[in-house]
Scaffold this motif. Structure first.
Motif, PDB file in Angstrom:
ATOM      1  N   SER A 144       0.777  -1.302  -0.025  1.00  0.00           N
ATOM      2  CA  SER A 144      -0.108   0.082  -0.097  1.00  0.00           C
ATOM      3  C   SER A 144       0.758   1.196  -0.137  1.00  0.00           C
ATOM      4  N   VAL A 145       2.073   1.045   0.300  1.00  0.00           N
ATOM      5  CA  VAL A 145       2.877   2.300   0.525  1.00  0.00           C
ATOM      6  C   VAL A 145       3.391   2.646  -1.022  1.00  0.00           C
ATOM      7  N   SER A 146       3.564   3.876  -1.369  1.00  0.00           N
ATOM      8  CA  SER A 146       4.033   4.271  -2.554  1.00  0.00           C
ATOM      9  C   SER A 146       5.635   4.078  -2.621  1.00  0.00           C
ATOM     10  N   PRO A 147       6.036   3.620  -3.917  1.00  0.00           N
ATOM     11  CA  PRO A 147       7.696   3.256  -4.097  1.00  0.00           C
ATOM     12  C   PRO A 147       8.415   4.458  -3.792  1.00  0.00           C
ATOM     13  N   LYS A 148       7.819   5.727  -3.772  1.00  0.00           N
ATOM     14  CA  LYS A 148       8.607   6.985  -3.638  1.00  0.00           C
ATOM     15  C   LYS A 148       8.700   7.120  -2.190  1.00  0.00           C
ATOM     16  N   ASP A 149       7.928   6.673  -1.365  1.00  0.00           N
ATOM     17  CA  ASP A 149       8.021   6.872   0.128  1.00  0.00           C
ATOM     18  C   ASP A 149       8.768   5.763   0.841  1.00  0.00           C
ATOM     19  N   PRO A 150       9.195   6.038   2.015  1.00  0.00           N
ATOM     20  CA  PRO A 150       9.775   4.991   2.788  1.00  0.00           C
ATOM     21  C   PRO A 150       9.048   3.709   3.087  1.00  0.00           C
ATOM     22  N   PRO A 151       9.552   2.498   3.375  1.00  0.00           N
ATOM     23  CA  PRO A 151       8.565   1.706   3.986  1.00  0.00           C
ATOM     24  C   PRO A 151       8.065   1.909   5.113  1.00  0.00           C
ATOM     25  N   SER A 152       6.737   1.452   5.314  1.00  0.00           N
ATOM     26  CA  SER A 152       6.044   1.486   6.601  1.00  0.00           C
ATOM     27  C   SER A 152       6.516   0.982   7.498  1.00  0.00           C
ATOM     28  N   TYR A 153       6.428   1.255   8.968  1.00  0.00           N
ATOM     29  CA  TYR A 153       6.783   0.469   9.900  1.00  0.00           C
ATOM     30  C   TYR A 153       6.381  -0.901   9.933  1.00  0.00           C
ATOM     31  N   LYS A 154       4.938  -1.119   9.565  1.00  0.00           N
ATOM     32  CA  LYS A 154       4.782  -2.622   9.394  1.00  0.00           C
ATOM     33  C   LYS A 154       5.467  -3.584   8.338  1.00  0.00           C
ATOM     34  N   GLY A 155       5.932  -2.882   7.224  1.00  0.00           N
ATOM     35  CA  GLY A 155       6.575  -3.453   6.231  1.00  0.00           C
ATOM     36  C   GLY A 155       7.896  -3.716   6.938  1.00  0.00           C
ATOM     37  N   VAL A 156       8.719  -3.064   7.455  1.00  0.00           N
ATOM     38  CA  VAL A 156       9.969  -2.884   8.130  1.00  0.00           C
ATOM     39  C   VAL A 156       9.739  -4.162   8.929  1.00  0.00           C
ATOM     40  N   ALA A 157       9.108  -4.269   9.755  1.00  0.00           N
ATOM     41  CA  ALA A 157       9.025  -5.311  10.795  1.00  0.00           C
ATOM     42  C   ALA A 157       8.704  -6.667  10.219  1.00  0.00           C
ATOM     43  N   LEU A 158       7.604  -6.630   9.209  1.00  0.00           N
ATOM     44  CA  LEU A 158       7.260  -8.003   8.588  1.00  0.00           C
ATOM     45  C   LEU A 158       8.702  -8.284   7.847  1.00  0.00           C
ATOM     46  N   GLY A 159       9.286  -7.398   7.067  1.00  0.00           N
ATOM     47  CA  GLY A 159      10.616  -7.694   6.092  1.00  0.00           C
ATOM     48  C   GLY A 159      11.636  -8.264   7.035  1.00  0.00           C
ATOM     49  N   GLY A 160      11.874  -7.588   8.121  1.00  0.00           N
ATOM     50  CA  GLY A 160      12.814  -8.316   9.189  1.00  0.00           C
ATOM     51  C   GLY A 160      12.627  -9.546   9.572  1.00  0.00           C
ATOM     52  N   LEU A 161      11.384  -9.906   9.743  1.00  0.00           N
ATOM     53  CA  LEU A 161      10.976 -11.064  10.283  1.00  0.00           C
ATOM     54  C   LEU A 161      11.267 -12.370   9.133  1.00  0.00           C
ATOM     55  N   GLY A 162      10.674 -11.980   8.259  1.00  0.00           N
ATOM     56  CA  GLY A 162      11.048 -12.962   6.826  1.00  0.00           C
ATOM     57  C   GLY A 162      12.638 -12.736   6.645  1.00  0.00           C
ATOM     58  N   THR A 163      13.440 -11.991   6.711  1.00  0.00           N
ATOM     59  CA  THR A 163      14.619 -12.040   6.350  1.00  0.00           C
ATOM     60  C   THR A 163      15.459 -12.823   7.521  1.00  0.00           C
ATOM     61  N   GLY A 164      14.963 -12.517   8.621  1.00  0.00           N
ATOM     62  CA  GLY A 164      15.664 -13.485   9.874  1.00  0.00           C
ATOM     63  C   GLY A 164      15.610 -14.891   9.734  1.00  0.00           C
ATOM     64  N   ALA A 165      14.414 -15.209   9.234  1.00  0.00           N
ATOM     65  CA  ALA A 165      14.155 -16.630   8.995  1.00  0.00           C
ATOM     66  C   ALA A 165      14.685 -17.305   7.938  1.00  0.00           C
ATOM     67  N   LEU A 166      15.066 -16.418   6.791  1.00  0.00           N
ATOM     68  CA  LEU A 166      15.558 -16.945   5.711  1.00  0.00           C
ATOM     69  C   LEU A 166      17.399 -17.143   5.891  1.00  0.00           C
ATOM     70  N   GLN A 167      17.660 -16.094   6.760  1.00  0.00           N
ATOM     71  CA  GLN A 167      19.250 -16.106   6.917  1.00  0.00           C
ATOM     72  C   GLN A 167      19.741 -17.170   7.558  1.00  0.00           C
ATOM     73  N   SER A 168      18.734 -17.755   8.609  1.00  0.00           N
ATOM     74  CA  SER A 168      19.097 -18.856   9.378  1.00  0.00           C
ATOM     75  C   SER A 168      19.620 -19.780   8.800  1.00  0.00           C
ATOM     76  N   LEU A 169      19.240 -20.383   7.514  1.00  0.00           N
ATOM     77  CA  LEU A 169      19.815 -21.550   6.777  1.00  0.00           C
ATOM     78  C   LEU A 169      21.129 -21.228   6.500  1.00  0.00           C
ATOM     79  N   MET A 170      21.689 -20.463   6.090  1.00  0.00           N
ATOM     80  CA  MET A 170      23.053 -20.263   6.145  1.00  0.00           C
ATOM     81  C   MET A 170      23.777 -19.897   7.322  1.00  0.00           C
ATOM     82  N   LEU A 171      23.405 -19.410   8.271  1.00  0.00           N
ATOM     83  CA  LEU A 171      23.981 -18.939   9.651  1.00  0.00           C
ATOM     84  C   LEU A 171      24.095 -20.128  10.476  1.00  0.00           C
ATOM     85  N   THR A 172      23.260 -20.943  10.536  1.00  0.00           N
ATOM     86  CA  THR A 172      23.519 -22.302  11.390  1.00  0.00           C
ATOM     87  C   THR A 172      24.521 -22.938  11.307  1.00  0.00           C
TER      88      THR A 172
END
Length: 325
Positions: A97-125
């Protein structure tokens, strides 16, 4: 010979290299504190971080504080580039819902970080498994076979694990790593975005934060992420420190939690927290500062240019379709 010029000419190449510099700066600046944290978590009799530091330096030499650093340092370029790039994509994709010209919403930031952490665990373990085994080597709480046959480096440890425990052994602790890193990264990126806006109002849109803002916001983000996941990190360390021969002390996450609390009390879940928090502030301040400065240099072929021009280029890059993730 034409690979690097072409690679650095692309925004993806610059992101990759800048992420590598940021990750390397974080590893080098915080690794001694990480070694002290690991030893505190593993043994109730280790004492304070200062006493451990004195004992390690006197008994094993200063180089022992950096034992096992090669494994995370070797992988940190790709890992950090992957983390920042996946986060940039997910933080927008999960809140379209956020325009590409605007920074990501705090909701998008939190969810994006959640997904990033889960995916990076595959290499980090596997990387953290090898690192922990090396950091605990030559200590009184190391596995018996480790004390008798010390490993010379990460490759030796990895070969030993593969030989005795197989590929499954390399991924011991994957579940607990995902449980730790997914929420921790959500808190991490949300805190960074929120704190830099508080420290420099309007910077999320204008993209003009100072170096001091990046250092402080990055440090506070690291502290917040560790505070929310530290008990899980203690359990992860204990699960990954043990081998499967002759028989493991802990049979899983719940069993490790119950035995640790029963034998050492609930305080075991926060042992080493002060060291971890101190390290987190230093490391994550260094990561964000090195990442942003490297990116600015790369976007101007080795010299700094104005903040607005740099971030206009970054915004244009992040608004393009991503085909590699």
């Amino acid at each position: 010979m034409d690979f690097w010029p072409e690679f650095l000419a692309s925004s993806w190449g610059r992101e990759f290299v800048a992420g590598g510099f940021g990750g390397a700066a974080g590893i080098i600046s915080g690794y001694p504190l990480d070694t002290l944290r690991i030893r505190q978590q593993q043994n109730a009799r280790s004492g304070s971080a200062i006493s451990i530091l004195r004992n390690v330096v006197s008994a094993e030499g200063p180089s022992a504080l950096y034992r096992g650093m090669a494994a995370p340092l070797a992988s940190v370029t790709f890992q950090n580039a992957m983390v920042f790039q996946i986060y940039a994509v997910l933080s927008r994709a999960l809140d379209p819902s956020v325009s590409p010209k605007d920074p990501p919403s705090y909701k998008g930031v939190a969810l994006g970080g959640l997904g990033t952490g889960a995916l990076q665990s595959l290499m980090l373990t596997p990387v953290e498994l090898v690192k922990i085994r090396l950091q605990l080597q030559n200590t009184s709480h190391a596995e018996p076979h480790q004390a008798l046959q010390p490993h010379k480096g990460p490759i030796s440890v990895a070969k030993s694990i593969m030989r005795t425990e197989g590929l499954r052994g390399m991924y011991r602790g994957l579940t607990i790593t995902v449980l730790r890193d997914a929420p921790a990264h959500g808190v991490y990126f949300w805190t960074y975005e929120y704190m830099r806006e508080q420290l420099h109002p309007g910077c999320r849109k204008a993209r003009q934060e100072s170096l001091d803002t990046m250092l402080a916001a990055g440090g506070l983000a690291g502290v917040a992420s560790w505070m929310c996941c530290y008990p899980l990190d203690v359990i992860k360390t204990r699960l990954q420190a043990q081998s499967q021969s002759p028989s493991p002390k802990y049979n899983g996450i719940v069993d490790c939690f119950q035995k640790s609390v029963r034998e050492e009390g609930y305080s075991v879940l926060t042992r080493g927290l002060g060291t971890a928090v101190s390290r987190a502030f230093v490391v994550n301040g260094a990561i964000f500062a090195a990442y942003e400065i490297s990116l600015r240099c790369l976007f101007n072929n080795g010299s700094l240019e104005t903040d607005n021009a740099i971030y206009d280029k970054k915004e244009e890059k992040l608004s393009l379709p991503s085909n590699g993730i």
